[in-house]
Design an enzyme around this catalytic site. Structure first.
Site, mmCIF file in Angstrom:
data_model
loop_
_atom_site.group_PDB
_atom_site.id
_atom_site.type_symbol
_atom_site.label_atom_id
_atom_site.label_comp_id
_atom_site.label_asym_id
_atom_site.label_seq_id
_atom_site.Cartn_x
_atom_site.Cartn_y
_atom_site.Cartn_z
ATOM 1 N N HIS A 283 -3.975 -5.914 -8.166
ATOM 2 C CA HIS A 283 -2.486 -5.889 -8.817
ATOM 3 C C HIS A 283 -1.965 -4.330 -8.259
ATOM 4 O O HIS A 283 -1.886 -4.433 -6.731
ATOM 5 C CB HIS A 283 -2.469 -5.853 -10.394
ATOM 6 C CG HIS A 283 -1.196 -5.795 -10.980
ATOM 7 N ND1 HIS A 283 0.061 -6.147 -10.543
ATOM 8 C CD2 HIS A 283 -0.831 -5.753 -12.417
ATOM 9 C CE1 HIS A 283 0.940 -6.467 -11.287
ATOM 10 N NE2 HIS A 283 0.755 -5.924 -12.524
ATOM 11 N N HIS A 322 -0.345 -13.903 -2.950
ATOM 12 C CA HIS A 322 0.460 -13.466 -4.142
ATOM 13 C C HIS A 322 0.301 -14.952 -4.773
ATOM 14 O O HIS A 322 0.314 -16.073 -4.395
ATOM 15 C CB HIS A 322 1.798 -13.234 -3.780
ATOM 16 C CG HIS A 322 2.420 -12.553 -4.950
ATOM 17 N ND1 HIS A 322 2.879 -13.392 -6.197
ATOM 18 C CD2 HIS A 322 2.496 -11.188 -5.261
ATOM 19 C CE1 HIS A 322 3.517 -12.518 -7.002
ATOM 20 N NE2 HIS A 322 3.032 -11.120 -6.600
ATOM 21 N N ASP A 378 2.713 -4.527 -1.347
ATOM 22 C CA ASP A 378 1.719 -3.556 -1.130
ATOM 23 C C ASP A 378 1.317 -3.407 0.310
ATOM 24 O O ASP A 378 0.588 -2.494 0.761
ATOM 25 C CB ASP A 378 0.427 -3.861 -1.941
ATOM 26 C CG ASP A 378 0.720 -3.673 -3.504
ATOM 27 O OD1 ASP A 378 1.434 -2.635 -3.712
ATOM 28 O OD2 ASP A 378 0.707 -4.536 -4.267
#
Ligand code: CMC
Length: 437
Positions: A283, A322, A378
Site C-alpha cells: 500500500h 493496482h 508510487d
C-alpha cells in the site's frame, strides 16, 4: 450538478419496477428473486436460501473484498479501466492544477469546494491546530534515534487520543469537526518532528504565516535562519502531491479507518490504525519500496535482468499494478509531468533513468501487458520526494499527511450512514468439529 444515481428503478406502464436476479438452488430446486439495487445484490438477501429450516443460509465468500461493496459513498469515484479519478465529481487533473490541498481537503470532507469566506475560516481553523502539546513532543523524544518515522507517526497519532478524551463523542457533529481540524493541522507537525528526531535535530515549531505545504517544508528543513523561505516550485509540488494522495475510495487504509471507526473508537485511534495499514509495502509503503528497488537495480543495463526475475516470481516490480486501475494511474501521469519542474530546481534524480527504462520495458512485455500492470502513484512519487531531499523512510509519512483528509471523510461518512453498523465479517469455518480432550 448531476449525482451518480442508481439504475435501480425502471419505470414501465405498471409504475415502478425493481430489477431482480432470479436464482435456482440446485440442491432444493427452489427459486428466489433477489432485488438488484445500484448494480448490486445485498449479501444478506441470500440468507433466505436454505436447504432446510435448520440451515444458517447462504453466504458470499470474498477474501480481500475482490467483489464486495462495503458501503455506499459519495466521496471518490474511480474508473479503473479508463484511468479516471474524481473527488466529489471533479477530475484529479483539474484539482491538481487549479486548487490548493486545503481546498481539496475541504471538498473531500464537505462535498463542495469552499467559498472564499469558508476557505478563510477553514484555513484558520487548521492553522490554529498545527501546534502539538509539549508532552506530545516529549513522548516523541522517547523513541530510539533510528526509529522509522512511520512507526513514530502511527504511535503518536494513537497517543493524541489520550490528549483529547472528548474525541470519544463520535456521534456529535461539532466534536467530530474539532478533531478533523486538529488531525489535519497536526499531521505535518508530527511528521516533521519524527524526521527531526531521526537526525537528532531540534524540532521546528509551526510557522503559521506560511501555507500548509510551506509550513511543512519549514518544519522539516529550517536550520538557523530566522525565517524559512520555501522554494515556491517545491511548495507547489508538495501541495499537488498531497492532493493526489488525498483519497482513493475503499483502499486498505480507508477500509481500516472505517472498520475501527465502526466500533465508535475515537478518530485518533482509528487514524493510527489507518496509518498502520498504509505502512505496508503493498500500500503506501510502496513508494519507499520503489526507491529501494531502484537502488538495488543500480543501473539501466541491469533492468532486463531484473524484469526477468520478476517474471520468474522472484519479487514484484514495486510501483506497478493496482487492484482497481487496469490502465495508467492518472496520478502517476500528473507526477511524471511535475517531476521535470522539481528536477529543474533540484537537479535530476539519477534513478529516473532506471525508472523510465523499467516502465519502457514493462509496458511492452507480455507478462505486464496481459495482467494490465501499469505504473501507479508510487512509481514516480519517490523520485520527486528524494529530489526534494526527503529521506526514503519519510515517503510513507508524506503519503499519510495527504491521505488524512480522505480517512476523515470516509470515517465521517460511515458514522452518519444509517445503514452502517460495527464491521464484523463472517467466516467459512473449516476447522475441527467439537472434540473432547
Ligand atoms: N509486479 C509483478 N507482478 C505483479 C505485480 C507487480 N507489481 N502486481 C501484480 N502482479 C501480478 C501477480 O503476480 C498476479 O499474477 P498471476 O495472475 O500470474 O498470479 C497478477 O499480477 C494479479 O496480481 P494480484 O496480486 O492478484 O493483484 P491485487 O489486485 O491483489 O494487488 C497490488 C494489487 C497493488 C497489491 C499489486 O499490484 C502489487 O503488489 N503491486 C506492487 C506494490 C505497489 O506498487 N503497491 C502500491 C499500490 S498504489 C498505492 C496505494 O493505493 O496503495
Amino acid at each position: 450538478m448531476e449525482q451518480m444515481t442508481a439504475k435501480t428503478e425502471k419505470k414501465n406502464g405498471e409504475g415502478v419496477k425493481l430489477d431482480t436476479l432470479k436464482i435456482t438452488d440446485s440442491r432444493t430446486g427452489k427459486q428466489y428473486e433477489i432485488p438488484i439495487q445500484d448494480d448490486t445484490v445485498k449479501a444478506i438477501d441470500l440468507r433466505q436460501i436454505k436447504v432446510n429450516s435448520d440451515d444458517f443460509g447462504l453466504m458470499t465468500y470474498d477474501p480481500a473484498f475482490m467483489n464486495t461493496a462495503s458501503c455506499k459513498s459519495k466521496i471518490t469515484f474511480i474508473d479503473g479501466d479508463k484511468g479516471i479519478l474524481l473527488y466529489r465529481g471533479y477530475p484529479i487533473e483539474q484539482l491538481a492544477e487549479k486548487r490548493s490541498y486545503l481546498e481539496v481537503a475541504y471538498l473531500i470532507l464537505n462535498g463542495e469546494l469552499p467559498e472564499k469566506k469558508q476557505l478563510t475560516e477553514w484555513t484558520e481553523h487548521v492553522r490554529m491546530h498545527t501546534f502539538v502539546h509539549e508532552n506530545v513532543k516529549r513522548l516523541m523524544e522517547g523513541f530510539r534515534y533510528d526509529a522509522h518515522p512511520m512507526g513514530i507517526f502511527v504511535s503518536t497519532l494513537a497517543a493524541l487520543s489520550t490528549f483529547y478524551p472528548e474525541a470519544k463523542n463520535v456521534l456529535d457533529a461539532d466534536t467530530r469537526q474539532k478533531q478533523i481540524w486538529r488531525l489535519i493541522g497536526k499531521v505535518p507537525t508530527i511528521a516533521a518532528f519524527a524526521y527531526r528526531h531521526s537526525l537528532g535535530m531540534p524540532y521546528v515549531y509551526p510557522d503559521n504565516d506560511l501555507s500548509y505545504s510551506e509550513n511543512f517544508l519549514s518544519m522539516m528543513f529550517r536550520v538557523a535562519e530566522l525565517k524559512y523561505k520555501p522554494n515556491p516550485v517545491l511548495a507547489k509540488a508538495l501541495d499537488v502531491l498531497f492532493i493526489l494522495h488525498a483519497d482513493h475510495e475503499q483502499n486498505c487504509s480507508a477500509n481500516t479507518m472505517r472498520s475501527i471507526g465502526s466500533s465508535q473508537a475515537d478518530p485518533y485511534c482509528a487514524a493510527a490504525g489507518a496509518a498502520a495499514a498504509l505502512y505496508g509495502p503493498l500500500h503506501g509503503g510502496a513508494n519507499e519500496a520503489v526507491l529501494r528497488m531502484l537502488d538495488e537495480i543500480a543501473s539501466k543495463d541491469k533492468v532486463p535482468a531484473f524484469i526477468k526475475d520478476v517474471k520468474e516470481g522472484k519479487g514484484r516490480l514495486m510501483g506497478f499494478g493496482h487492484r482497481i486501475y487496469k490502465n495508467y494511474d492518472p496520478r502517476a501521469t500528473i507526477i511524471k509531468k511535475m517531476a521535470d519542474e522539481v528536477f529543474e530546481v533540484m537537479g535530476k534524480n539519477p534513478k529516473l533513468e532506471i525508472a523510465l527504462e523499467l516502465e519502457r520495458i514493462a509496458l511492452q512485455d507480455d507478462y505486464f501487458v496481459k495482467r494490465k500492470l501499469y505504473p501507479n502513484v508510487d512509481f514516480y512519487s519517490g523520485l520527486i520526494y528524494q529530489a526534494m531531499k526527503f529521506p526514503v523512510d519519510m515517503f510513507p509519512v508524506l503519503f499519510a499527511i495527504g491521505r488524512m483528509s480522505g480517512w476523515l471523510a470516509q470515517w465521517q461518512e460511515m458514522l452518519t450512514d444509517p445503514e452502517q453498523k460495527i464491521a464484523r465479517p463472517r467466516q467459512v469455518y473449516l476447522g475441527y468439529q467439537r472434540r473432547n480432550l
